[in-house]
Scaffold this active site. Structure first.
Site, PDB file in Angstrom:
ATOM      1  N   LYS A  82       0.831  -1.218   0.000  1.00  0.00           N
ATOM      2  CA  LYS A  82       0.000   0.000   0.000  1.00  0.00           C
ATOM      3  C   LYS A  82       0.862   1.263   0.000  1.00  0.00           C
ATOM      4  O   LYS A  82       0.437   2.295  -0.499  1.00  0.00           O
ATOM      5  CB  LYS A  82      -1.000  -0.028   1.154  1.00  0.00           C
ATOM      6  CG  LYS A  82      -2.031  -1.132   0.978  1.00  0.00           C
ATOM      7  CD  LYS A  82      -3.418  -0.811   1.480  1.00  0.00           C
ATOM      8  CE  LYS A  82      -4.399  -1.837   0.904  1.00  0.00           C
ATOM      9  NZ  LYS A  82      -5.696  -1.894   1.517  1.00  0.00           N
ATOM     10  N   LYS A 110      -4.452 -10.571  -7.037  1.00  0.00           N
ATOM     11  CA  LYS A 110      -5.669 -10.720  -6.231  1.00  0.00           C
ATOM     12  C   LYS A 110      -6.810  -9.864  -6.773  1.00  0.00           C
ATOM     13  O   LYS A 110      -6.563  -8.737  -7.224  1.00  0.00           O
ATOM     14  CB  LYS A 110      -5.336 -10.282  -4.800  1.00  0.00           C
ATOM     15  CG  LYS A 110      -6.438 -10.543  -3.794  1.00  0.00           C
ATOM     16  CD  LYS A 110      -6.047 -10.074  -2.410  1.00  0.00           C
ATOM     17  CE  LYS A 110      -6.466  -8.649  -2.146  1.00  0.00           C
ATOM     18  NZ  LYS A 110      -6.703  -8.336  -0.727  1.00  0.00           N
ATOM     19  N   LYS A 136     -10.981  -4.957  -3.973  1.00  0.00           N
ATOM     20  CA  LYS A 136     -12.145  -4.071  -3.906  1.00  0.00           C
ATOM     21  C   LYS A 136     -11.911  -2.749  -4.603  1.00  0.00           C
ATOM     22  O   LYS A 136     -12.828  -2.159  -5.144  1.00  0.00           O
ATOM     23  CB  LYS A 136     -12.436  -3.742  -2.436  1.00  0.00           C
ATOM     24  CG  LYS A 136     -13.279  -4.744  -1.733  1.00  0.00           C
ATOM     25  CD  LYS A 136     -13.800  -4.147  -0.460  1.00  0.00           C
ATOM     26  CE  LYS A 136     -13.011  -4.554   0.740  1.00  0.00           C
ATOM     27  NZ  LYS A 136     -12.002  -3.678   1.254  1.00  0.00           N
TER      28      LYS A 136
HETATM   29  N1  AQP Z   1      -9.447 -11.751  -3.796  1.00  0.00           N
HETATM   30  C1  AQP Z   1      -9.754 -12.233  -2.606  1.00  0.00           C
HETATM   31  N2  AQP Z   1      -9.904 -13.553  -2.436  1.00  0.00           N
HETATM   32  C2  AQP Z   1     -10.230 -14.069  -1.219  1.00  0.00           C
HETATM   33  N3  AQP Z   1     -10.447 -13.306  -0.127  1.00  0.00           N
HETATM   34  C3  AQP Z   1     -10.328 -11.974  -0.262  1.00  0.00           C
HETATM   35  N4  AQP Z   1     -10.453 -10.951   0.600  1.00  0.00           N
HETATM   36  C4  AQP Z   1     -10.213  -9.787  -0.049  1.00  0.00           C
HETATM   37  N5  AQP Z   1      -9.914 -10.014  -1.339  1.00  0.00           N
HETATM   38  C5  AQP Z   1      -9.973 -11.371  -1.501  1.00  0.00           C
HETATM   39  C6  AQP Z   1     -10.840 -11.093   1.986  1.00  0.00           C
HETATM   40  O1  AQP Z   1     -11.955 -10.230   2.183  1.00  0.00           O
HETATM   41  C7  AQP Z   1     -11.843  -9.580   3.458  1.00  0.00           C
HETATM   42  C8  AQP Z   1     -11.814  -8.084   3.168  1.00  0.00           C
HETATM   43  O2  AQP Z   1     -10.788  -7.484   3.798  1.00  0.00           O
HETATM   44  P1  AQP Z   1     -10.416  -5.949   3.738  1.00  0.00           P
HETATM   45  O3  AQP Z   1     -11.599  -5.108   3.666  1.00  0.00           O
HETATM   46  O4  AQP Z   1      -9.464  -5.725   4.840  1.00  0.00           O
HETATM   47  O5  AQP Z   1      -9.726  -5.756   2.389  1.00  0.00           O
HETATM   48  P2  AQP Z   1      -8.519  -6.299   1.706  1.00  0.00           P
HETATM   49  O6  AQP Z   1      -8.059  -7.635   2.164  1.00  0.00           O
HETATM   50  O7  AQP Z   1      -7.487  -5.226   1.626  1.00  0.00           O
HETATM   51  O8  AQP Z   1      -9.298  -6.500   0.380  1.00  0.00           O
HETATM   52  P3  AQP Z   1      -9.177  -5.728  -0.915  1.00  0.00           P
HETATM   53  O9  AQP Z   1     -10.314  -6.249  -1.721  1.00  0.00           O
HETATM   54  O10 AQP Z   1      -7.816  -5.888  -1.470  1.00  0.00           O
HETATM   55  O11 AQP Z   1      -9.434  -4.231  -0.518  1.00  0.00           O
HETATM   56  P4  AQP Z   1      -8.668  -2.941  -0.988  1.00  0.00           P
HETATM   57  O12 AQP Z   1      -8.648  -3.008  -2.493  1.00  0.00           O
HETATM   58  O13 AQP Z   1      -9.483  -1.804  -0.477  1.00  0.00           O
HETATM   59  O14 AQP Z   1      -7.319  -3.004  -0.385  1.00  0.00           O
HETATM   60  C9  AQP Z   1     -10.591 -10.140   4.100  1.00  0.00           C
HETATM   61  O15 AQP Z   1     -10.927 -11.241   4.902  1.00  0.00           O
HETATM   62  C10 AQP Z   1      -9.765 -10.575   2.937  1.00  0.00           C
HETATM   63  O16 AQP Z   1      -8.850 -11.598   3.262  1.00  0.00           O
END
Ligand code: AQP
Length: 337
Positions: free
Chosen positions: A119, A201, A204
């Site tokens: 990040k 991955k 979001k």
């Molecule tokens: N691609 C994925 N496959 C499986 N699990 C996933 N998680 C996120 N992406 C995948 C799981 O969803 C939860 C959300 O966690 P978060 O809100 O802390 O976000 P993150 O892990 O940082 O997810 P993103 O989608 O990558 O968000 P951004 O883009 O905002 O940084 C967690 O349990 C995560 O493991």
């Protein structure tokens, strides 16, 4: 509360940051497991809105998105009669415990976190303290509720390990205070990949709208994205590690339909990629159709959403206060009686 064996129910905690859109990756990696666990565990599911502040948010959009995520939790079937659903920012004990635990966490532990490094690269103009401290806030979320199990995708495993380290360190310095939690990562769907780059991955907040699919996305758009999904230049649908695009689509369809990847690979093996992608898209549309309808109804009913949020926050605070009082007492802070 007790389970059917008259044992006290174990505690499950998880959350999602209200950034971007709730994707089918979040659903498969996290929410699908929440739904499986909510009846047998005392479950607590937060909207991790304080975590989302580590990147800049437009206030009006942020507020609307957080409420939308809350409605999506309900729409997928998280049941407020079984689970506590609440906004992290409504329970000030999260930040209070976070400060206390900061004093038991080393800077070196934080700078080596993979998510911090990733990040930081993506937000070079805003590498704020929150980004560095994110895992301590996450540890606080989990430890505050004496959590036994944390259902997350594999990307969060490192943060879970540091949570365990912090809990153990504190317990050893004083006396047993925190339950040391376990990660709950289901093998299938531990990581769903981008539809445009099956080695990255699904995220979001991916700026490429074709890379991810929202759980409340309209069916035409879902179908379009699956038709465009990047695969490979062969023509057979098979389970092979060197076919990440096909493996990803098989994983998604398997979770959507409950059928095994093997059975699906067998069925679509020689039918061509276009037909297979169409079928994967349809399975996603089918699965999320009722959820989308329920979401559209719930998001109109702000009074109900706020009532559930208020009840959730009250229940969460009751539990959170107990842990914070215990921690303060152990540390030696003067108590007001
Ligand atoms: N691609 C994925 N496959 C499986 N699990 C996933 N998680 C996120 N992406 C995948 C799981 O969803 C939860 C959300 O966690 P978060 O809100 O802390 O976000 P993150 O892990 O940082 O997810 P993103 O989608 O990558 O968000 P951004 O883009 O905002 O940084 C967690 O349990 C995560 O493991």
């Amino acid at each position: 509360m007790e389970n059917s064996n008259n044992q006290p129910k174990k505690i499950v905690y998880s959350g999602i940051q209200p950034t971007g859109i709730i994707t089918i990756g979040n659903y498969i990696g996290a929410i699908d497991n929440w739904l499986k666990l909510q009846s047998d565990y005392n479950s607590i599911f937060g909207i991790a809105d304080l975590h989302a502040l580590t990147v800049r948010q437009n206030p009006a959009e942020f507020r609307a998105r957080a409420l939308s995520f809350f409605a999506q939790y309900l729409a997928v079937g998280i049941d407020p009669a079984k689970a506590i659903i609440y906004f992290q920012s409504h329970v000030p004990e999260h930040t209070e415990l976070s400060w206390l635990l900061n004093c038991y966490t080393y800077v070196g532990e934080m700078t080596r976190m993979t998510q911090f490094k990733d990040k930081s690269k993506k937000n070079e103009d805003n590498i704020n303290m929150g980004l560095l401290d994110y895992p301590v806030l996450m540890a606080s979320d989990i430890l505050l509720y004496q959590t036994d199990l944390v259902p997350v995708g594999i990307d969060q495993k490192q943060h879970l390990e540091i949570t365990r380290d912090i809990a153990t360190r504190f317990n050893n310095l004083y006396s047993p205070t925190f339950v040391v939690p376990e990660a709950y990562i289901s093998k299938q769907g531990e990581k769903v990949y981008s539809l445009q780059d099956p080695t990255a991955k699904m995220s979001k907040s991916d700026p490429d709208p074709n890379a991810s699919v929202a759980i409340i996305e309209d069916p035409d758009s879902i179908m379009r994205k699956f038709k465009r999904a990047v695969t490979d230049c062969e023509a057979t649908v098979e389970i092979r590690e060197d076919k990440p695009g096909i493996m990803n689509l098989l994983t998604i369809m398997s979770v959507m339909t409950g059928e095994s990847m093997e059975a699906l690979a067998e069925r679509y093996r020689d039918g061509g990629y276009a037909k297979f992608k169409q079928a994967v898209g349809e399975s996603v549309v089918e699965k999320f159709k009722p959820i989308r309808e329920e979401y559209n109804r719930l998001i109109q009913d702000k009074a109900y959403l706020m009532q559930v949020a208020k009840e959730g926050a009250d229940k969460a605070r009751y539990l959170a206060r107990k842990t914070v009082s215990k921690v303060k007492r152990k540390i030696g802070l003067v108590e007001l009686k």
